[in-house]
Design an enzyme around this catalytic site. Structure first.
Site, PDB file in Angstrom:
ATOM      1  N   ASP A   1      40.908  41.716  47.270  1.00 28.14           N
ATOM      2  CA  ASP A   1      41.971  41.828  46.286  1.00 28.14           C
ATOM      3  C   ASP A   1      42.282  40.425  45.771  1.00 28.14           C
ATOM      4  O   ASP A   1      41.746  39.420  46.266  1.00 28.14           O
ATOM      5  CB  ASP A   1      43.198  42.539  46.917  1.00 28.14           C
TER       6      ASP A   1
HETATM    7  C1  GLC Z   1      46.177  43.588  42.251  1.00 26.64           C
HETATM    8  C2  GLC Z   1      46.149  44.877  43.025  1.00 26.64           C
HETATM    9  C3  GLC Z   1      44.853  45.620  42.923  1.00 26.64           C
HETATM   10  C4  GLC Z   1      44.213  45.370  41.569  1.00 26.64           C
HETATM   11  C5  GLC Z   1      43.844  43.898  41.516  1.00 26.64           C
HETATM   12  C6  GLC Z   1      43.198  43.530  40.176  1.00 26.64           C
HETATM   13  O1  GLC Z   1      46.878  42.604  42.954  1.00 26.64           O
HETATM   14  O2  GLC Z   1      46.525  44.838  44.392  1.00 26.64           O
HETATM   15  O3  GLC Z   1      45.149  47.007  43.128  1.00 26.64           O
HETATM   16  O4  GLC Z   1      43.069  46.174  41.417  1.00 26.64           O
HETATM   17  O5  GLC Z   1      44.964  43.057  41.747  1.00 26.64           O
HETATM   18  O6  GLC Z   1      44.116  43.654  39.152  1.00 26.64           O
END
Ligand code: GLC
Length: 721
Positions: free
Chosen positions: A262
């Protein structure tokens, strides 16, 4: 493309670039200021950034093509970028939040919506979506419950697999197929105190029994990617958690897709206190099994040193890079780096009538009629209608994670009612704001006057879309004092009132339930929300949604869910406040919620009769048929979601008082009856036993079939040795 040869020809920097994902701003030709900013935060140069193999957070085919051109020109081997985006419940044409889609109990509808959004995303240059989110949720305080399909492992698994099929189509061979990424592995939906990013502490038994099956259903459906969660599980951040990423995901489940972190999760391991520094974080993530690093560059910066120190291996790097190159190859990017990106198709597909019709149907079937004293459906012959409340004319009803969705494209309740009743006089006023904790009702007297004059009132209340989603946990779940004051005065002025709720989580509606003649939750319904609400309120659509998540009686009950344990001292009547006694009670609240999982009313009533089992007992390997007759006693066609639960009465570990094992969504004409037949297999009876195996244990089982988790017919059978 000869991927293995390409891999052999690449330098180490190129390889490290391929497993580093950056924001689109790093690739904008005319945006050096931004590049310098974040680049310096990531401690990389602009030149380093251009070696990145993947990009996120861009919008549109034109944007994508420009970025792809820049990257391929600068890449030594001109490797095309992988474009990824959060297409969570629609790209431009938005359907209800996944928590609402969970209430449809409809795999086909979910698959159709995912397919539609994949098409819109693909022509806008998206190759991979960070969806579906399979975090099981039991605590409405957590802001991201809106992204989940709910509190039940079986429902989540069925719908998660439907999302994967909808996105990936026939193994990415279709022009509009995009790869899916299941997230957030694992148990991100169970943070302590419902506070986002907080620690997750649970037994491995609970993890495997309730929280992992949803992710596994997506792995079994062939999902291409998986994203570990920000939180710790058993003290170890998922990003560096070998139990999750290696033992379970790779060795037990045989997942061979890409594991992408993430956002900045590698570096956050320093804050967790699990990594000394960024270099240590990279080593821990790589050794646990992460392939790609999102929006940080620790691998890029420190892999060489880590290799020299023997803390990671070149095989780990090559394996990760190969996974990325192979996905790009299967997406056809080496032949056509733009893939389906096409401005003309984009303009033709986005918000096209067919897509609007689909998302309107989804909004109608995700809506849940929580209460109806009989005021609904309103007559379409009404002359004067008042649409009152902060969400009466609010366009911000598309939800928190609505990708390229725009508020201005959303149809409000007011617009929907006026379109449906062109000859009626439809008055409106917001009455108050939707701010959390608002106390003032500046327009109260005007609202009351409109209510007095109207034949019927539609009172639009709830929580704003930006009060849900990532980082937006709440400690209290009630409506604001202002909204409750508005509700009391308006309902007092006109009993022919229905409340329409906009919410991204179960709210505490106990006070509202006492005074409102009807309550319909639309969740955050998306682009066609207002038209769907109008059709439901005036009977052109018949509500059929059933709750995918429990609505608490009070905040203090959270986490609360239907598949709970019985305890050694259950209360006699969980629906009332138990006055005293040494039992599992609250002194100031009932044990039961306000509305249970699986609850949802319709304009019909349905009766369930003749529950019959094909046998009183089955042996291992045999299956049991469960039949029930359902009758539509209403005057209109309707859909009913028939639910089948079991209870394992005695086992080597305590088992839930009920577990959903199957469901069927049937459509019945007025007066029509139908037989619904389910099959229970030994696989349905298996669980993680006291000795850690996954097996069914012989003994007595109860079967419940009905319209919700707390109503229906009951029978028993035995599983023999
Ligand atoms: C965010 C979220 C994740 C998302 C990623 C990209 O922090 O936790 O669900 O897909 O970043 O945007």
């Amino acid at each position: 493309m000869d991927i293995k040869k390409l891999l052999n020809d690449m330098t180490l920097e190129e390889k490290l670039g391929q497993i580093t994902q950056l924001n689109a701003i790093f690739f904008k030709k005319d945006n050096t200021a931004d590049i310098t900013g974040p680049a310096s935060k990531l401690h990389i140069t602009e030149q380093d950034a251009l070696l990145s193999g993947s990009v996120l957070n861009f919008i549109g085919a034109k944007d994508m093509k420009e970025i792809q051109d820049v990257a391929m020109e600068k890449q030594p081997h001109h490797i095309p970028l992988l474009f990824m985006q959060d297409v969570i419940h629609g790209y431009r044409t938005i359907y209800p939040i996944p928590l609402g889609m969970g209430c449809t109990f409809d795999e086909e509808l979910v698959e159709d919506c995912a397919r539609m959004s994949a098409k819109e995303a693909a022509v806008s240059g998206v190759h991979v979506t960070f969806s579906p989110m399979l975090d099981l949720v039991r605590d409405a305080r957590w802001g991201r419950v809106m992204e989940s399909t709910g509190e039940d492992p079986r429902l989540n698994g069925r719908l998660g697999a439907a999302f994967v099929r909808g996105y990936q189509g026939d193994d990415l061979k279709g022009k509009y197929d995009i790869a899916a990424c299941v997230k957030h592995f694992a148990a991100y939906g169970a943070p302590e105190a419902g506070r986002d990013y907080n620690a997750v502490e649970m037994s491995e038994h609970a993890l495997r029994e309730y929280y992992l099956p949803g992710y596994k259903a997506c792995v079994d459906a062939g999902v291409e990617m998986l994203m570990p969660s920000f939180n710790t599980v058993g003290g170890v951040p998922s990003t560096a958690n070998k139990l999750l990423l290696d033992k379970i995901l790779r060795r037990e489940w045989g997942f061979d897709g890409i594991v992408i972190s993430d956002y900045n999760a590698y570096r956050e391991m320093v804050r967790h206190g699990v990594a000394e520094d960024d270099k240590d974080a990279a080593a821990k993530a790589i050794n646990a099994g992460c392939d790609m690093e999102m929006m940080s560059a620790t691998t890029y910066l420190y892999a060489k040193e880590l290799l020299d120190e023997g803390r990671i291996t070149m095989e780990q790097i090559d394996t990760a890079v190969l996974r990325v190159l192979e996905l790009k190859d299967r997406l056809g990017l080496f032949d056509n780096p733009y893939r389906a990106a096409d401005e003309k198709e984009e303009a033709a597909l986005h918000l096209c009538p067919e897509h609007r019709t689909l998302v309107r149907r989804a909004a109608e079937e995700a809506a849940v009629l929580l209460k109806n004293d009989g005021v609904l459906p309103f007559s379409k012959k009404l002359r004067k209608v008042a649409v009152i409340g902060p969400f009466a004319a609010e366009k911000g009803i598309k939800g928190f994670w609505a990708c390229a969705g725009r508020d201005e494209d959303c149809v409000t309740v007011l617009a929907g009612v006026r379109a449906l009743l062109p000859d009626a006089e439809v008055a409106t006023t917001p009455g108050c704001s939707f701010e959390l904790g608002a106390t003032e009702v500046p327009d109260l007297e005007n609202a009351v006057e409109l209510a007095c004059e109207a034949d019927a009132v539609i009172l639009c209340l709830g929580e704003y879309q930006k009060m849900t989603g990532e980082g937006n946990s709440r400690a209290t779940l009630t409506l604001s004092p202002a909204q409750m004051e508005l509700a009391r005065r308006v309902i007092d002025a006109n009993k022919n009132t229905a409340v329409v709720l906009f919410n991204g989580r179960p709210l505490v509606l106990t006070e509202l339930d006492k005074i409102a003649p009807a309550i319909l939750t639309m969740w955050q319904p998306g682009t066609e929300g207002g038209n769907a609400a109008a059709r439901l309120l005036f009977g052109d659509a018949n509500p059929c949604g059933k709750l995918s998540m429990t609505f608490p009686w009070t905040d203090g009950q959270c986490p609360i869910y239907y598949s709970h344990m019985n305890t050694g001292r259950p209360v006699k009547n969980p629906k009332v406040i138990t006055e005293n006694g040494y039992c599992s009670r609250y002194m100031d609240a009932p044990v039961d919620p306000l509305y249970v999982f699986g609850h949802g009313l319709s304009y019909n009533t349905y009766t369930y009769d003749n529950l019959t089992l094909s046998a009183d007992s089955i042996r291992p390997g045999e299956q049991l048929e469960v039949a029930v007759t359902v009758k539509n006693n209403g005057e209109r066609t309707g859909k009913e979601i028939v639910q089948l639960y079991i209870r394992d009465r005695v086992a080597s570990v305590a088992r839930p008082v009920k577990e959903l094992k199957d469901f069927a969504k049937i459509e019945l004409e007025a007066g029509e009856s139908a037989a619904v037949i389910f099959t229970i297999t030994e696989e349905d009876l298996k669980f993680h036993t006291a000795d850690g195996s996954f097996a069914a244990e012989p003994g007595l089982f109860e079967v419940f079939v009905g319209p919700s988790s707390d109503e229906g017919l009951k029978a028993e059978f035995r599983l023999e040795k």
